[in-house]
Design a protein around this motif. Structure first.
Motif, PDB file in Angstrom:
ATOM      1  N   ALA A  81       0.839  -1.205   0.000  1.00 65.76           N
ATOM      2  CA  ALA A  81       0.000   0.000   0.000  1.00 65.76           C
ATOM      3  C   ALA A  81       0.873   1.253   0.000  1.00 65.76           C
ATOM      4  CB  ALA A  81      -0.944   0.001   1.204  1.00 65.76           C
ATOM      5  N   GLY A  82       1.933   1.243   0.778  1.00 66.75           N
ATOM      6  CA  GLY A  82       2.860   2.369   0.797  1.00 66.75           C
ATOM      7  C   GLY A  82       3.529   2.560  -0.554  1.00 66.75           C
ATOM      8  N   THR A  83       3.901   1.459  -1.204  1.00 66.88           N
ATOM      9  CA  THR A  83       4.508   1.520  -2.533  1.00 66.88           C
ATOM     10  C   THR A  83       3.536   2.121  -3.543  1.00 66.88           C
ATOM     11  OG1 THR A  83       5.875  -0.402  -2.022  1.00 66.88           O
ATOM     12  CG2 THR A  83       5.602   0.141  -4.356  1.00 66.88           C
ATOM     13  N   ALA A  84       2.261   1.729  -3.453  1.00 65.25           N
ATOM     14  CA  ALA A  84       1.248   2.268  -4.367  1.00 65.25           C
ATOM     15  C   ALA A  84       1.043   3.766  -4.148  1.00 65.25           C
ATOM     16  CB  ALA A  84      -0.075   1.523  -4.186  1.00 65.25           C
ATOM     17  N   VAL A  85       1.007   4.193  -2.897  1.00 66.66           N
ATOM     18  CA  VAL A  85       0.852   5.619  -2.603  1.00 66.66           C
ATOM     19  C   VAL A  85       2.071   6.395  -3.093  1.00 66.66           C
ATOM     20  CG1 VAL A  85       0.727   7.319  -0.730  1.00 66.66           C
ATOM     21  CG2 VAL A  85      -0.759   5.310  -0.686  1.00 66.66           C
ATOM     22  N   GLU A  86       3.245   5.859  -2.864  1.00 66.81           N
ATOM     23  CA  GLU A  86       4.470   6.524  -3.332  1.00 66.81           C
ATOM     24  C   GLU A  86       4.457   6.674  -4.855  1.00 66.81           C
ATOM     25  OE1 GLU A  86       9.223   5.630  -3.471  1.00 66.81           O
ATOM     26  OE2 GLU A  86       8.149   5.128  -1.626  1.00 66.81           O
ATOM     27  N   SER A  87       4.060   5.631  -5.553  1.00 72.26           N
ATOM     28  CA  SER A  87       3.973   5.690  -7.017  1.00 72.26           C
ATOM     29  C   SER A  87       2.961   6.738  -7.460  1.00 72.26           C
ATOM     30  CB  SER A  87       3.583   4.309  -7.558  1.00 72.26           C
ATOM     31  OG  SER A  87       3.395   4.360  -8.950  1.00 72.26           O
ATOM     32  N   GLY A  88       1.810   6.776  -6.818  1.00 64.79           N
ATOM     33  CA  GLY A  88       0.790   7.772  -7.133  1.00 64.79           C
ATOM     34  C   GLY A  88       1.286   9.187  -6.906  1.00 64.79           C
ATOM     35  N   LEU A  89       2.002   9.402  -5.826  1.00 67.82           N
ATOM     36  CA  LEU A  89       2.551  10.732  -5.552  1.00 67.82           C
ATOM     37  C   LEU A  89       3.577  11.130  -6.614  1.00 67.82           C
ATOM     38  CD1 LEU A  89       2.871  10.506  -1.669  1.00 67.82           C
ATOM     39  CD2 LEU A  89       1.283  11.948  -2.955  1.00 67.82           C
ATOM     40  N   HIS A  90       4.405  10.173  -7.040  1.00 64.43           N
ATOM     41  CA  HIS A  90       5.370  10.461  -8.105  1.00 64.43           C
ATOM     42  C   HIS A  90       4.642  10.838  -9.388  1.00 64.43           C
ATOM     43  CE1 HIS A  90       8.841   8.003  -6.081  1.00 64.43           C
ATOM     44  NE2 HIS A  90       8.554   9.121  -5.449  1.00 64.43           N
ATOM     45  N   GLN A  91       3.560  10.120  -9.706  1.00 61.45           N
ATOM     46  CA  GLN A  91       2.784  10.426 -10.911  1.00 61.45           C
ATOM     47  C   GLN A  91       2.157  11.814 -10.833  1.00 61.45           C
ATOM     48  OE1 GLN A  91       0.013   7.233 -11.624  1.00 61.45           O
ATOM     49  NE2 GLN A  91       1.638   5.700 -11.778  1.00 61.45           N
ATOM     50  N   LEU A  92       1.879  12.283  -9.638  1.00 61.14           N
ATOM     51  CA  LEU A  92       1.314  13.623  -9.453  1.00 61.14           C
ATOM     52  C   LEU A  92       2.399  14.704  -9.437  1.00 61.14           C
ATOM     53  CD1 LEU A  92      -1.375  12.845  -6.737  1.00 61.14           C
ATOM     54  CD2 LEU A  92      -1.785  13.473  -9.130  1.00 61.14           C
ATOM     55  N   GLY A  93       3.645  14.292  -9.565  1.00 65.87           N
ATOM     56  CA  GLY A  93       4.727  15.260  -9.643  1.00 65.87           C
ATOM     57  C   GLY A  93       5.529  15.449  -8.375  1.00 65.87           C
ATOM     58  N   TYR A  94       5.243  14.693  -7.342  1.00 70.59           N
ATOM     59  CA  TYR A  94       5.976  14.802  -6.076  1.00 70.59           C
ATOM     60  C   TYR A  94       7.167  13.848  -6.091  1.00 70.59           C
ATOM     61  CZ  TYR A  94       1.774  17.241  -4.632  1.00 70.59           C
ATOM     62  OH  TYR A  94       0.719  18.132  -4.559  1.00 70.59           O
ATOM     63  N   GLN A  95       8.188  14.210  -6.852  1.00 70.46           N
ATOM     64  CA  GLN A  95       9.341  13.326  -7.048  1.00 70.46           C
ATOM     65  C   GLN A  95      10.217  13.203  -5.805  1.00 70.46           C
ATOM     66  OE1 GLN A  95       9.461  11.423  -9.753  1.00 70.46           O
ATOM     67  NE2 GLN A  95       7.569  12.455 -10.360  1.00 70.46           N
ATOM     68  N   GLY A  96      10.134  14.136  -4.889  1.00 70.33           N
ATOM     69  CA  GLY A  96      10.963  14.116  -3.694  1.00 70.33           C
ATOM     70  C   GLY A  96      10.451  13.200  -2.590  1.00 70.33           C
ATOM     71  N   VAL A  97       9.363  12.480  -2.828  1.00 68.38           N
ATOM     72  CA  VAL A  97       8.775  11.599  -1.808  1.00 68.38           C
ATOM     73  C   VAL A  97       9.365  10.202  -1.943  1.00 68.38           C
ATOM     74  CG1 VAL A  97       6.638  10.521  -1.004  1.00 68.38           C
ATOM     75  CG2 VAL A  97       6.618  12.893  -1.785  1.00 68.38           C
ATOM     76  N   GLU A  98       9.741   9.618  -0.804  1.00 66.72           N
ATOM     77  CA  GLU A  98      10.251   8.247  -0.828  1.00 66.72           C
ATOM     78  C   GLU A  98       9.958   7.560   0.500  1.00 66.72           C
ATOM     79  OE1 GLU A  98      14.855   8.521   0.203  1.00 66.72           O
ATOM     80  OE2 GLU A  98      14.360   9.716  -1.569  1.00 66.72           O
ATOM     81  N   ASN A  99      10.077   6.265   0.498  1.00 67.23           N
ATOM     82  CA  ASN A  99       9.898   5.439   1.706  1.00 67.23           C
ATOM     83  C   ASN A  99       8.531   5.632   2.356  1.00 67.23           C
ATOM     84  OD1 ASN A  99      12.567   4.439   1.480  1.00 67.23           O
ATOM     85  ND2 ASN A  99      13.337   6.269   2.503  1.00 67.23           N
ATOM     86  N   VAL A 100       7.466   5.636   1.571  1.00 67.36           N
ATOM     87  CA  VAL A 100       6.109   5.786   2.108  1.00 67.36           C
ATOM     88  C   VAL A 100       5.702   4.490   2.805  1.00 67.36           C
ATOM     89  CG1 VAL A 100       3.683   6.191   1.534  1.00 67.36           C
ATOM     90  CG2 VAL A 100       5.483   7.447   0.313  1.00 67.36           C
ATOM     91  N   ARG A 101       5.205   4.620   4.017  1.00 73.59           N
ATOM     92  CA  ARG A 101       4.714   3.486   4.798  1.00 73.59           C
ATOM     93  C   ARG A 101       3.305   3.823   5.279  1.00 73.59           C
ATOM     94  NH1 ARG A 101       7.743  -0.991   4.498  1.00 73.59           N
ATOM     95  NH2 ARG A 101       7.385  -1.559   6.648  1.00 73.59           N
ATOM     96  N   ILE A 102       2.418   2.874   5.222  1.00 70.19           N
ATOM     97  CA  ILE A 102       1.035   3.069   5.639  1.00 70.19           C
ATOM     98  C   ILE A 102       0.849   2.418   7.015  1.00 70.19           C
ATOM     99  CG2 ILE A 102      -1.388   2.589   5.089  1.00 70.19           C
ATOM    100  CD1 ILE A 102      -0.068   4.486   3.095  1.00 70.19           C
ATOM    101  N   GLY A 103       0.119   3.078   7.886  1.00 73.28           N
ATOM    102  CA  GLY A 103      -0.120   2.539   9.223  1.00 73.28           C
ATOM    103  C   GLY A 103      -1.548   2.785   9.668  1.00 73.28           C
TER     104      GLY A 103
END
Length: 86
Positions: free
Chosen positions: A21-43
């Motif tokens: 889920a964190g990987t999917a959110v990170e990918s979605g954020l990158h697609q929206l242009g937020y390239q500086g986001v990494e290591n997304v974890r869902i809790g």
């Protein structure tokens, strides 16, 4: 005399556990242009009120709740804040 305590419980996957889920959110954020986001974890975030004789008793109860139901100790870590109610 029993007192009420507010608690905020934070449950996260252990670092060694994959988080699709964190990987999917990170990918979605990158697609929206937020390239500086990494290591997304869902809790999980849980709020609850506990009635106990003391703060130590409330702390012990919340640890037991987390170990028995709120978190899976095999794959998740948890932490919590405990605040006495006025």
């Amino acid at each position: 005399m029993a007192k009420k305590f507010n608690s905020k419980v934070y449950v996260t996957l252990r670092p060694s556990v994959l988080d699709p889920a964190g990987t999917a959110v990170e990918s979605g954020l990158h697609q929206l242009g937020y390239q500086g986001v990494e290591n997304v974890r869902i809790g999980k975030y849980i709020e609850l009120t506990v009635t106990a004789d003391s703060e130590e008793s409330a702390d012990r109860q919340i640890h037991q709740m987390c170990d028995q139901l709120l978190a899976n100790p095999v794959i998740e870590n948890y932490s919590f804040d405990l605040t006495p109610m006025s």
